[in-house]
Design a protein around this motif. Structure first.
Motif, PDB file in Angstrom:
ATOM      1  N   ALA A 153      53.770  35.214  34.964  1.00 29.69           N
ATOM      2  CA  ALA A 153      53.412  36.567  34.536  1.00 29.69           C
ATOM      3  C   ALA A 153      51.938  36.851  34.829  1.00 29.69           C
ATOM      4  O   ALA A 153      51.574  37.938  35.301  1.00 29.69           O
ATOM      5  CB  ALA A 153      53.705  36.751  33.051  1.00 29.69           C
ATOM      6  N   ALA A 154      51.072  35.857  34.576  1.00 34.18           N
ATOM      7  CA  ALA A 154      49.648  36.032  34.863  1.00 34.18           C
ATOM      8  C   ALA A 154      49.413  36.163  36.366  1.00 34.18           C
ATOM      9  O   ALA A 154      48.581  36.974  36.811  1.00 34.18           O
ATOM     10  CB  ALA A 154      48.859  34.852  34.297  1.00 34.18           C
ATOM     11  N   THR A 155      50.156  35.383  37.161  1.00 36.55           N
ATOM     12  CA  THR A 155      50.034  35.489  38.617  1.00 36.55           C
ATOM     13  C   THR A 155      50.451  36.875  39.098  1.00 36.55           C
ATOM     14  O   THR A 155      49.784  37.480  39.951  1.00 36.55           O
ATOM     15  CB  THR A 155      50.912  34.418  39.290  1.00 36.55           C
ATOM     16  OG1 THR A 155      50.470  33.126  38.882  1.00 36.55           O
ATOM     17  CG2 THR A 155      50.830  34.522  40.808  1.00 36.55           C
ATOM     18  N   ALA A 156      51.568  37.375  38.560  1.00 31.71           N
ATOM     19  CA  ALA A 156      52.029  38.707  38.948  1.00 31.71           C
ATOM     20  C   ALA A 156      51.005  39.774  38.573  1.00 31.71           C
ATOM     21  O   ALA A 156      50.745  40.710  39.332  1.00 31.71           O
ATOM     22  CB  ALA A 156      53.375  39.008  38.288  1.00 31.71           C
ATOM     23  N   LEU A 157      50.407  39.623  37.405  1.00 28.61           N
ATOM     24  CA  LEU A 157      49.398  40.593  36.953  1.00 28.61           C
ATOM     25  C   LEU A 157      48.165  40.544  37.851  1.00 28.61           C
ATOM     26  O   LEU A 157      47.606  41.587  38.221  1.00 28.61           O
ATOM     27  CB  LEU A 157      49.024  40.301  35.505  1.00 28.61           C
ATOM     28  CG  LEU A 157      48.254  41.395  34.752  1.00 28.61           C
ATOM     29  CD1 LEU A 157      49.045  42.695  34.732  1.00 28.61           C
ATOM     30  CD2 LEU A 157      47.955  40.941  33.326  1.00 28.61           C
ATOM     31  N   CYS A 158      47.733  39.340  38.223  1.00 29.76           N
ATOM     32  CA  CYS A 158      46.592  39.194  39.139  1.00 29.76           C
ATOM     33  C   CYS A 158      46.891  39.828  40.495  1.00 29.76           C
ATOM     34  O   CYS A 158      46.075  40.579  41.043  1.00 29.76           O
ATOM     35  CB  CYS A 158      46.258  37.720  39.323  1.00 29.76           C
ATOM     36  SG  CYS A 158      45.342  36.976  37.976  1.00 29.76           S
ATOM     37  N   ALA A 159      48.071  39.507  41.045  1.00 29.96           N
ATOM     38  CA  ALA A 159      48.436  40.040  42.362  1.00 29.96           C
ATOM     39  C   ALA A 159      48.525  41.554  42.326  1.00 29.96           C
ATOM     40  O   ALA A 159      48.067  42.247  43.253  1.00 29.96           O
ATOM     41  CB  ALA A 159      49.760  39.427  42.820  1.00 29.96           C
ATOM     42  N   ALA A 160      49.111  42.109  41.263  1.00 29.67           N
ATOM     43  CA  ALA A 160      49.222  43.563  41.150  1.00 29.67           C
ATOM     44  C   ALA A 160      47.843  44.215  41.068  1.00 29.67           C
ATOM     45  O   ALA A 160      47.591  45.260  41.682  1.00 29.67           O
ATOM     46  CB  ALA A 160      50.049  43.931  39.920  1.00 29.67           C
ATOM     47  N   GLY A 161      46.926  43.583  40.328  1.00 30.45           N
ATOM     48  CA  GLY A 161      45.580  44.136  40.232  1.00 30.45           C
ATOM     49  C   GLY A 161      44.835  44.089  41.547  1.00 30.45           C
ATOM     50  O   GLY A 161      44.112  45.024  41.906  1.00 30.45           O
ATOM     51  N   ALA A 180      38.734  42.799  37.433  1.00 33.71           N
ATOM     52  CA  ALA A 180      39.533  42.374  36.282  1.00 33.71           C
ATOM     53  C   ALA A 180      40.506  41.259  36.670  1.00 33.71           C
ATOM     54  O   ALA A 180      40.719  40.304  35.902  1.00 33.71           O
ATOM     55  CB  ALA A 180      40.295  43.574  35.715  1.00 33.71           C
ATOM     56  N   SER A 181      41.094  41.342  37.854  1.00 33.79           N
ATOM     57  CA  SER A 181      42.028  40.305  38.308  1.00 33.79           C
ATOM     58  C   SER A 181      41.313  38.973  38.484  1.00 33.79           C
ATOM     59  O   SER A 181      41.874  37.907  38.155  1.00 33.79           O
ATOM     60  CB  SER A 181      42.677  40.730  39.621  1.00 33.79           C
ATOM     61  OG  SER A 181      43.453  41.901  39.440  1.00 33.79           O
ATOM     62  N   LEU A 182      40.089  39.010  39.007  1.00 30.33           N
ATOM     63  CA  LEU A 182      39.344  37.763  39.173  1.00 30.33           C
ATOM     64  C   LEU A 182      38.968  37.161  37.822  1.00 30.33           C
ATOM     65  O   LEU A 182      38.981  35.928  37.652  1.00 30.33           O
ATOM     66  CB  LEU A 182      38.098  38.025  40.008  1.00 30.33           C
ATOM     67  CG  LEU A 182      38.374  38.184  41.511  1.00 30.33           C
ATOM     68  CD1 LEU A 182      37.177  38.789  42.216  1.00 30.33           C
ATOM     69  CD2 LEU A 182      38.713  36.838  42.137  1.00 30.33           C
ATOM     70  N   CYS A 183      38.627  38.001  36.858  1.00 31.07           N
ATOM     71  CA  CYS A 183      38.357  37.490  35.510  1.00 31.07           C
ATOM     72  C   CYS A 183      39.603  36.835  34.913  1.00 31.07           C
ATOM     73  O   CYS A 183      39.528  35.760  34.295  1.00 31.07           O
ATOM     74  CB  CYS A 183      37.877  38.622  34.607  1.00 31.07           C
ATOM     75  SG  CYS A 183      36.236  39.270  35.036  1.00 31.07           S
ATOM     76  N   LEU A 184      40.758  37.475  35.104  1.00 28.55           N
ATOM     77  CA  LEU A 184      42.015  36.901  34.611  1.00 28.55           C
ATOM     78  C   LEU A 184      42.330  35.587  35.331  1.00 28.55           C
ATOM     79  O   LEU A 184      42.806  34.624  34.709  1.00 28.55           O
ATOM     80  CB  LEU A 184      43.152  37.904  34.814  1.00 28.55           C
ATOM     81  CG  LEU A 184      44.553  37.447  34.401  1.00 28.55           C
ATOM     82  CD1 LEU A 184      44.595  37.089  32.913  1.00 28.55           C
ATOM     83  CD2 LEU A 184      45.584  38.540  34.704  1.00 28.55           C
ATOM     84  N   LEU A 185      42.037  35.532  36.631  1.00 31.21           N
ATOM     85  CA  LEU A 185      42.271  34.304  37.382  1.00 31.21           C
ATOM     86  C   LEU A 185      41.386  33.170  36.874  1.00 31.21           C
ATOM     87  O   LEU A 185      41.820  32.013  36.799  1.00 31.21           O
ATOM     88  CB  LEU A 185      42.009  34.561  38.870  1.00 31.21           C
ATOM     89  CG  LEU A 185      42.229  33.382  39.823  1.00 31.21           C
ATOM     90  CD1 LEU A 185      43.674  32.895  39.763  1.00 31.21           C
ATOM     91  CD2 LEU A 185      41.855  33.762  41.243  1.00 31.21           C
ATOM     92  N   PHE A 186      40.147  33.500  36.501  1.00 31.20           N
ATOM     93  CA  PHE A 186      39.255  32.470  35.954  1.00 31.20           C
ATOM     94  C   PHE A 186      39.803  31.927  34.630  1.00 31.20           C
ATOM     95  O   PHE A 186      39.788  30.715  34.383  1.00 31.20           O
ATOM     96  CB  PHE A 186      37.857  33.050  35.760  1.00 31.20           C
ATOM     97  CG  PHE A 186      36.884  32.065  35.179  1.00 31.20           C
ATOM     98  CD1 PHE A 186      36.459  30.969  35.921  1.00 31.20           C
ATOM     99  CD2 PHE A 186      36.396  32.227  33.893  1.00 31.20           C
ATOM    100  CE1 PHE A 186      35.564  30.055  35.383  1.00 31.20           C
ATOM    101  CE2 PHE A 186      35.507  31.319  33.345  1.00 31.20           C
ATOM    102  CZ  PHE A 186      35.080  30.229  34.097  1.00 31.20           C
ATOM    103  N   ILE A 187      40.305  32.829  33.788  1.00 31.54           N
ATOM    104  CA  ILE A 187      40.910  32.388  32.523  1.00 31.54           C
ATOM    105  C   ILE A 187      42.131  31.523  32.799  1.00 31.54           C
ATOM    106  O   ILE A 187      42.355  30.483  32.148  1.00 31.54           O
ATOM    107  CB  ILE A 187      41.280  33.604  31.659  1.00 31.54           C
ATOM    108  CG1 ILE A 187      40.022  34.377  31.251  1.00 31.54           C
ATOM    109  CG2 ILE A 187      42.073  33.182  30.429  1.00 31.54           C
ATOM    110  CD1 ILE A 187      40.304  35.698  30.570  1.00 31.54           C
TER     111      ILE A 187
END
Length: 596
Positions: free
Chosen positions: A15-23, A53-60
């Motif tokens: 789910a986090a990967t999908a959110l990152c890719a979508a962003g 925002a996607s890069l911040c989520l990827l770091f988390i």
């Protein structure tokens, strides 16, 4: 219980990967309804926010789980090309900071996608799904415009998708088509992705012919041909056919050659003037390359270098009347390889080619025919168009390049990918903040432009002066600012601003206004030089000759005036309009004023 906890962790990761890719991909489908000149402030804002925002989520995400990563040759080529671009940007003093900030974001997108898909193939499939959904969204958008349910963003065309022009829009569809076709045809390990690929490819195939973009047609055929070649064992079938029936080889080869020649002739005749104009652009771009063949003239310098080269070509080189007729003042080279060579030289072109070829090789080694086909489609489309000047296409290119390297079999200590993500995230946050400020200035320009269009120059010129430091990289802004200065009698400052704009644009109108300013100051030789430069840049335009005739008559040079007026009246206008008819009428009146 442990198994359920493990499955929950995987589900959260996907789910986090999908959110990152979508962003990361969200800026592709932003509407161009608010586009100003060559820039869409809404797209800049979305890109700055969603990518950061996607890069911040990827770091988390990297802190919560182990991310596999290893450097590949494609990473090295991409880093070398990006580093060389910034090296030439700083050493040439090129003023295209928006391009520099966008390149920082695109570099962040590249490494974000690399880190997302390095750990497992499921993450790669999620990115594939997002790309197919983009293709479906854009196709539905275009169909809705074609049937009148949604507005087009260009007054001359019925559908443009989310973009401003059907050319780049069709190019986007052509680039996505090979991947969608491959996903739809391969063995469906993920039925959802296979069905999405089939829907996407069907929608694109239905819409693409209506776009009338020959470059997109050729690109789609090349990319899909590669997919079909690899998927259906077409190569072995052709070899078997000619091995068993060798006597048919020459007739079939001749018929195929005849068919290709017929298709090529038909596509040329479909838009003959457009094709001739593109050939002229390539010829003139080759002349611009000769100015600095190895290192180029600097990022963002193409339009100004092209205008200078075209004026030199029509002044000093033998040319045909057809070339004069189809000449224009393009912002782009309609051939990315020539444009890259003009701006970055042969060194930049070799680094770019190394990036693409390395990515293509890795895609073939991983049996990713869809990605390889999309890269072929992009490479072909880039030969005829300007995809790197359109943010969605540049973003898609970076994503496809990042998808080519294989998943990491071994990985570095977790501190290394986490450090990479942290550094890239920091750079992208800085670039995103700069783009948000730039978008705010562009919106202010949009508001002030309404007063400029209403010819309210007194108050507008002060607002333009305030915006000048932030927007001086944009030639349309400099043209409007120079016009405001000229209309308010500030001729010398207007000449300075317009001269700066002429370095960033091939439009001869800059020299027309410069000439009028020089004439108002009594600098008649400088005015004549400016009008002649405008005329020689695009010889079929009537306005420079009209201004030149007025100058000659006002200074008593009646013989020169008569020659210019006769030349202007004998010239066939490219597009007849009320303005052209009025100028022709005024030229006849001026001719009557000349003493016999």
């Amino acid at each position: 219980m442990k198994r359920n906890r493990k499955d929950t962790g995987k589900l959260f990761g996907y789910a986090a990967t999908a959110l990152c890719a979508a962003g990361l991909l969200w800026p592709v489908i932003v509407s161009d309804a608010q586009k100003t000149g060559a820039v869409n402030p809404a797209r800049l804002e979305i890109a700055a926010i969603t990518i950061s925002a996607s890069l911040c989520l990827l770091f988390i995400l990297a802190l919560c789980r182990d991310i596999r990563f290893r450097f590949t040759s494609t990473d090295g080529w991409f880093a070398a090309f990006t580093g060389y671009w910034f090296f030439r940007y700083f050493t040439t003093g090129s003023h295209c900071p928006t391009h520099a900030l966008l390149l920082v974001l695109l570099t962040g997108v590249y490494f974000a996608i690399r880190l997302l898909v390095s750990s497992d193939r499921t993450s790669r499939s999620i990115v594939f799904l997002c790309l197919c959904l983009i293709g479906i969204t854009e196709s539905v958008w275009g169909l809705a415009q074609l049937y009148g349910f949604l507005p087009s963003y260009h007054a001359l065309y019925r559908f443009t998708g989310s973009l401003f022009n059907p050319g780049p829009y069709c190019g986007m569809l052509a680039i996505l088509l090979p991947l969608a076709l491959y996903l739809g045809l391969r063995k469906p390990s993920h039925p959802l992705i296979a069905h999405t690929g089939l829907i996407c490819s069907t929608a694109v195939i239905i819409l693409l012919p209506a776009g009338m973009s020959r470059s997109a047609w050729i690109a789609a055929l090349a990319g899909c041909g590669w997919v079909l070649w690899k998927h259906g064992s077409l190569a072995s079938a052709i070899r078997n056919f000619f091995r068993l029936k060798r006597r048919y080889f020459l007739p079939v080869a001749f018929l195929c050659l005849l068919l290709l020649c017929g298709i090529g002739t038909g596509m040329y005749a479909l838009k003959k003037d457009s094709a001739d104009g593109r050939l002229l652009m390539w010829k003139v771009s080759g002349m611009a390359v000769e100015e600095a063949p190895w290192t180029g003239q600097g990022p963002g310098s193409f339009a100004g270098a092209y205008g200078k080269a075209q004026a030199s070509y029509f002044t000093n080189q033998p040319h045909s009347s057809q070339e004069e007729y189809v000449a224009g003042c393009p912002e782009y080279g309609f051939n990315e390889y020539l444009q890259i060579t003009t701006e970055l030289g042969i060194i930049g072109l070799l680094l770019f080619a190394g990036t693409v070829l390395s990515a293509f090789r890795q895609a073939c080694e991983q049996h990713q025919a869809g990605i390889a086909g999309s890269l072929i489609a992009f490479a072909v489309f880039a030969f005829f168009s300007y995809p790197f000047s359109v943010l969605p296409l540049s973003l898609l290119f970076v994503v496809f390049i990042a998808l080519c390297p294989p998943p990491a079999e071994s990985h570095y200590p977790p501190i290394i990918p986490r450090t990479i993500i942290l550094l890239i995230t920091g750079a992208c946050l800085y670039a995103g903040n700069g783009l948000l400020k730039k978008a705010a200035h562009l919106r202010t320009w949009q508001e002030e432009k309404r007063y400029f269009d209403m010819e309210i120059y007194e108050g507008t010129v002060e607002e333009y002066r305030r915006l000048y430091p932030a927007l001086k990289e944009f030639a349309p802004f400099l043209f409007e600012y120079g016009q405001c200065l000229a209309k308010t009698g500030q001729y010398e400052e207007s000449i300075t601003v317009l001269s700066e704009g002429a370095l960033r644009s091939a439009d001869p109108m800059f020299y027309n206004i410069i000439g009028r300013n020089e004439q108002a100051l009594g600098h008649y030789e400088a005015a004549e030089k400016a009008f002649l430069r405008a005329y020689r840049t695009v010889p079929h335009r009537l306005y420079p000759l009209y201004l030149l005739a007025e100058l000659y008559i006002s200074t008593g040079q009646y013989e020169k005036a008569a020659d210019v007026i006769r030349k202007a009246l004998a010239q066939k206008p490219k597009i007849m309009s009320p303005a052209i008819e009025e100028m022709q009428h005024k030229l006849k009146k001026l001719y009557e004023q000349i003493p016999s």
